[in-house]
Design a protein around this motif. Structure first.
Motif: not given
Lengths: 282, 638, 152
Positions: A217-229
């Motif tokens: 889940i943390v990895l997914y949320l990290a990938i999510c953060s890429l959308f607004w890096a």
């Protein structure tokens, strides 16, 4: 070199703390939405500690092999992410966790775990394709699969990838095992397949898989953060908002069948992503 | 010395085949096969490129007429086969080939002087080693396999001499095919593999086997005709048959695109690309060594070899774009069809077709990195898939079925074969093993093309799905009593173990190999992105990097930890599966009506309505044909 | 007792996962048991989760009379639970067979088949009594840890 080694140790530990905390928030928030008080935030950690101290019991040795491999892959993928590696490599490594989870679940003769394994495969299929499309979008916008190139972007990716973000939200729901897509192993007890793929994992093995799930889940949320890096507050707020939205959805939605998940959910998500990719190219 | 090795690689299998055919003693035959396999393995390792520009010229006086005569003989045999089985299509195809070839040979081809007979570059080196090492191991495995195979058939006279003769003959043909530098000679070996394939598929002489062998014969015959037409076209463009020279001479020449397109089509038939997958699927009736040798690790590689060899000639044309899309489509569609299969050998066959599609796509992308990825894929696929075919064959002789559901719990029955099979599947889908490295390189090379990338993503997800499902099915704890313990002869175990080790360890060599592949390839391609081969232990492309050594080390560490976890778990209490408490003494049974044990039957979801071949084959073939026409159109455009 | 042992002991007492098995009760005790999980009592406050799977459970709650048919199932479920585990028998029937104890197919209370740690009386037992029983069962974990070291 030393820095890398320190990071390799620190990142999984921090991610375990963060993942457990998120799981605690999830349980408490869900309880509040059901007008209950809910367990303390530390509850997920207590659960895992208890599980780790329970008796080992397997029906097939692969059930002992799989959780370690799963957890290892999840941790390794996160470390790669923190080192700003190649997103494709991160996704390939991350995939291994799911592979072993299913292998271990299929190794048991229990019909519940067997049936759920098939569903888990469909869930993996739907998540992985979308993540790889995100990697493709990253390449088309930055010209590289390396995460390190991302900081050079002038504007957030979300502006250029709105449809892909919607598809990602679907993948996040599936990965977090939340309604309406918690087919293969619900996070709560009691579903039609007992606990799905987790049914046959006992004590410490379940504990390891629980930790691996937090890391995923943390990895997914990290990938999510890429959308607004481009800005640090947004990098925290965007995943948090997505996470809370998934929990809200979990509490208002009923479970759907795999046909619906694959046909409408994943089909729509895939088409949206493909559309988004094609206009990126143009 | 180095010049003699290609000749050895060529002649020895032919002689050994002859010996196998003549000598009927089983012990002698085994000895010949083992000696040939060992000899070929050693000489292929000794072979070093590049050869002198006049390599083999001094034998040209003998080899040329032999091969031309051989061509006529081969076509005559195929013509005869067509007549004997009254197959009009084969008669037509071989007759037109005979006519065309005779005309070309006597009136068109001028006396060719001064071109090397053999060319050894890194591509042919990889292929030769695949043929000799993987092929040799498969031949070893075939010795005990065929003995067991014939036990069930009650033959009056053993047919093994023919079988092994053709098997060895085939190794020679493949060696010739990848080593030759002359396109006309290539055509001879191409046709020779077709004939070998026919003989091996038809080996059991059942109606189904002969029928499927005839399908293979006509489809590959079509490929031969297309190849011959392509040779004619290419020759008329640059008046030479030297393959290296042809590639250089036709690059950037729009008029050469049509013959090149025909060449690619010929390659597609040989590699059973959609819509010609039928012959490869039908070929699965053959004994497993045939499937392993011809239809996974070597013969089907002849097609992709041809496409990769000529890739620089058509790089960055519409033809290349079309090939990329067609290859990508095959990768995706064959993987989808594999999901709907419950016949283990057919899953392997579809997976082979799918991976070959990926390699064709590499030739279509046409950058040095992509072509290098294609070559790596050939190598890794041959090892992993050869291994899986041998495992399935060994399993089939034990459980007497190819149905995946019958193989459920195979690891409990046959721990050695079962575990090696699971390992082989993991080497296809999990990093840091070879196949995944190859796939990663294709992802990196093909991400510029959105449609192709979509097909790539879908195809690899499907691939993951059917492999995990198959591996999990083998691992399932099924019946643990009432079967024969696994006692296999050394010649069965050794190839499995050797290929298993190869599949696991070869990935480590990928960075070195990739670096060595890139240097010669870069000089061949007109344009390509700047890239570096990266440092040791790191696989680097223009757009990403794979820290292979690190991944390997961590994977090994995690594997060891997990194994120590297993050893701890073995000490503890053995659990039973959750069956709502209604367990019986049998592991997969629950208490049913009248206290009788009822088996809890769970089968895999094959989703036949969604992925079944009956429903989709026609549509998939139509789409693939459309894409191939698109490719041809791309060739004609200029 | 080291720090880790203390941590484990705390975790065990604060994360009891339940398996509820109805041996043939009139459903009175079952309804009261499930009532504990509702917002009114909300036992999840104490980390209690009803897992419905012996392989994940720490505490086995048994309601109803044990008879000749469900005896086997009860044994299997108990055996499938990993150590450390405790059994709570609920209601008059679970304790002794209740009003059915003279019936020909009835074996009797739960303790005729598997060892019981806590007895919760009542017909039906009240939710408060059941929660009290679970809390008592948690204390049993501490005793079991002392007895068998780490509980393996």
């Amino acid at each position: 070199m030393m820095q890398t080694a320190a990071l390799a140790l620190a990142v999984p530990c921090a991610a375990i703390l963060l993942g457990g905390l998120l799981s605690g928030i999830d349980r408490r928030l869900t309880a509040r939405l059901q007008s209950r008080q809910g367990p303390p935030l530390s509850q997920p950690f207590l659960d895992v500690i208890k599980l780790m101290a329970k008796e080992r019991m397997v029906t097939n040795p692969w059930q002992a092999f799989s959780p370690v491999a799963s957890l290892g892959a999840a941790a390794f993928a996160l470390v790669f992410f923190a080192l700003q590696g190649d997103l494709l490599v991160i996704l390939f490594v991350h995939m291994v966790g799911g592979v072993f989870l299913v292998l271990g679940a299929m190794a048991s003769p229990s019909p519940y775990s067997q049936t759920a394994s098939q569903r888990e495969l469909w869930q993996m299929l739907s998540c992985e394709t979308l993540l790889f499309l995100i990697a493709g979008a990253l390449y088309l916008t930055t010209g590289s699969f390396r995460l390190s190139e991302l900081s050079a972007l002038p504007e957030p990716l979300l502006y250029r990838l709105p449809l892909l973000f919607a598809a990602f939200f679907f993948a996040l729901t599936v990965k977090m095992r939340k309604s309406p897509f918690d087919l293969a192993g619900c996070h709560h007890a009691h579903q039609e397949l007992v606990r799905g793929v987790f049914t046959e994992y006992v004590g410490p093995y379940l504990g390891l898989l629980e930790i691996a799930h937090w890391l995923d889940i943390v990895l997914y949320l990290a990938i999510c953060s890429l959308f607004w890096a481009t800005s640090t507050p947004a990098m925290i707020l965007l995943p948090l908002a997505a996470f809370l939205a998934v929990i809200m959805l979990d509490n208002v939605a009923a479970r759907l069948t795999w046909r619906w998940m694959l046909g409408w959910g994943w089909g729509a998500a895939f088409v949206l992503s493909a559309l988004n990719l094609s206009w990126l190219k143009g | 010395m180095s010049e003699a090795i290609p000749v050895v690689l060529l002649i020895v299998p032919f002689l050994a085949a002859l010996a196998c055919f003549v000598i009927r003693s089983s012990a002698c035959r085994s000895f010949i096969v083992i000696a040939t396999a060992a000899g070929l393995a050693v000489s292929s390792l000794l072979l070093q490129g590049p050869l002198a520009p006049d390599a083999g010229l001094r034998w040209a006086g003998i080899i040329d007429p032999v091969i031309t005569g051989g061509d006529f003989l081969l076509l005559a045999i195929m013509f005869f086969l067509g007549c004997r089985y009254r197959n009009f299509l084969i008669i037509m195809l071989t007759a037109s080939q005979l006519g065309l070839f005779a005309w070309l040979e006597f009136f068109v081809f001028a006396e060719d002087q001064g071109h090397a007979l053999f060319a050894v570059d890194i591509l042919s080196l990889v292929l030769v080693r695949v043929v000799c090492l993987v092929g040799g191991l498969i031949c070893l495995h075939a010795i005990p396999y065929m003995q067991a195979h014939e036990q069930h058939q009650n033959l009056a006279r053993s047919r093994q001499p023919q079988f092994f003769a053709v098997l060895l003959l085939f190794l020679g043909a493949m060696n010739g095919l990848v080593l030759t530098n002359n396109l006309a000679h290539f055509y001879f070996f191409f046709e020779l593999t077709t004939l070998c394939s026919f003989l091996l598929i038809a080996h059991d002489r059942t109606e189904e086997a002969v029928g499927n062998a005839l399908t293979a014969l006509w489809m590959n015959g079509l490929g031969g005709l297309l190849l011959l037409l392509a040779i004619w076209g290419l020759y008329s463009q640059s008046a030479q048959l030297d393959m290296g020279g042809l590639v250089a001479a036709t690059a950037g020449n729009p008029a050469a695109l049509l013959p090149l397109a025909l060449l690619v089509l010929a390659a597609c038939t040989k590699s059973a690309q959609l819509p010609w997958q039928k012959w490869l699927l039908g070929a699965m009736v053959a004994p497993t060594p045939t499937s392993a040798l011809l239809h996974s690790s070597t013969m089907v590689k002849a097609g992709v070899y041809l496409a990769l060899r000529f890739a620089p000639a058509f790089a960055h044309t519409l033809l290349a774009q079309g090939l990329m899309l067609a290859g990508g489509f095959t990768f995706f569609a064959a993987a989808a069809l594999a999901i709907g299969q419950r016949n283990a050998k057919k899953v392997l066959a579809y997976s082979t077709i799918s991976n070959l599609g990926l390699i064709f796509a590499c030739a279509g992308i046409g950058t040095p990195g992509a072509v290098a990825a294609g070559i790596l894929l050939i190598l890794f696929h041959a090892v992993s898939k050869g291994l899986l075919f041998l495992c399935v064959g060994t399993a089939e002789q034990q459980v007497h079925s190819r149905d995946i559901e019958v193989m459920r719990g195979l690891c409990a029955q046959m721990p050695f074969t079962g575990m090696i099979a699971v390992l082989g599947m993991l080497t296809i889908i999990v990093p840091p093993f070879g196949m995944l490295l190859g796939k990663w390189l294709v992802f990196e090379a093909g991400a510029d093309h959105v449609v192709f990338y979509l097909m790539l993503v879908l195809g690899s997800s499907f691939t993951l799905l059917y492999w995990v499902r198959l591996a999990g099915t083998l691992l399932a704890s099924g019946q643990t009593t009432g079967f024969k313990p696994e006692i296999k002869p050394f010649l069965t175990r050794f190839p499995l173990a050797a290929l298993g080790c190869g599949a696991v360890m070869l990935g480590l060599a990928a960075p070195i190999l990739y670096g060595r592949l890139l240097v010669p390839l870069t000089s061949l391609f007109p344009v390509g992105r700047a890239f570096s081969a990266g440092q040791a232990g790191m696989l680097t492309t223009a757009v990403g990097s794979f820290p292979l050594i690190v991944v390997f080390a961590v994977a090994a560490l995690i594997g060891l930890l997990a194994l120590s976890g297993v050893s701890k778990a073995m000490v503890g209490r053995k659990g039973t599966a959750y069956m709502s408490g209604a367990n019986t003494r049998l592991p997969d049974h629950f208490v049913g009506p009248l206290n009788r044990p009822v088996r809890a039957v769970v089968e895999n979801a094959y989703l036949v309505p969604l992925f079944g071949e009956e429903r989709w084959t026609l549509w998939v073939n139509l789409a693939a044909t459309g894409l191939l026409f698109l490719m041809l159109g791309g060739a004609l455009w200029k | 007792m080291g720090l880790i042992d203390k941590l484990i002991s705390t975790a065990r007492r604060r994360s009891p996962w339940l398996l509820h098995f109805d041996c043939g009760s009139c459903n009175g005790c079952d309804i009261e048991t499930l009532a504990c999980l509702t917002p009114v009592y909300d036992v999840e406050r104490f980390g209690v989760v009803n897992v419905g799977n012996p392989k994940h459970a720490d505490i086995l709650l048994v309601t109803g009379t044990v008879n000749l048919r469900n005896r086997e199932v009860l044994t299997v479920l108990f055996e499938q639970m990993p150590e450390p585990k405790v059994v709570v028998a609920i209601g008059a029937c679970g304790l002794s067979g209740g009003i059915f104890r003279e019936a020909p197919n009835v074996v009797g209370g739960v303790d005729k088949v598997i060892p019981v740690d806590v007895y919760v009386p009542g017909c039906p037992a009240r939710p408060e009594a059941i929660i009290d029983g679970v809390v008592l069962a948690l204390e049993k974990f501490r005793e079991k840890s002392k007895g068998k070291g780490e509980g393996k």
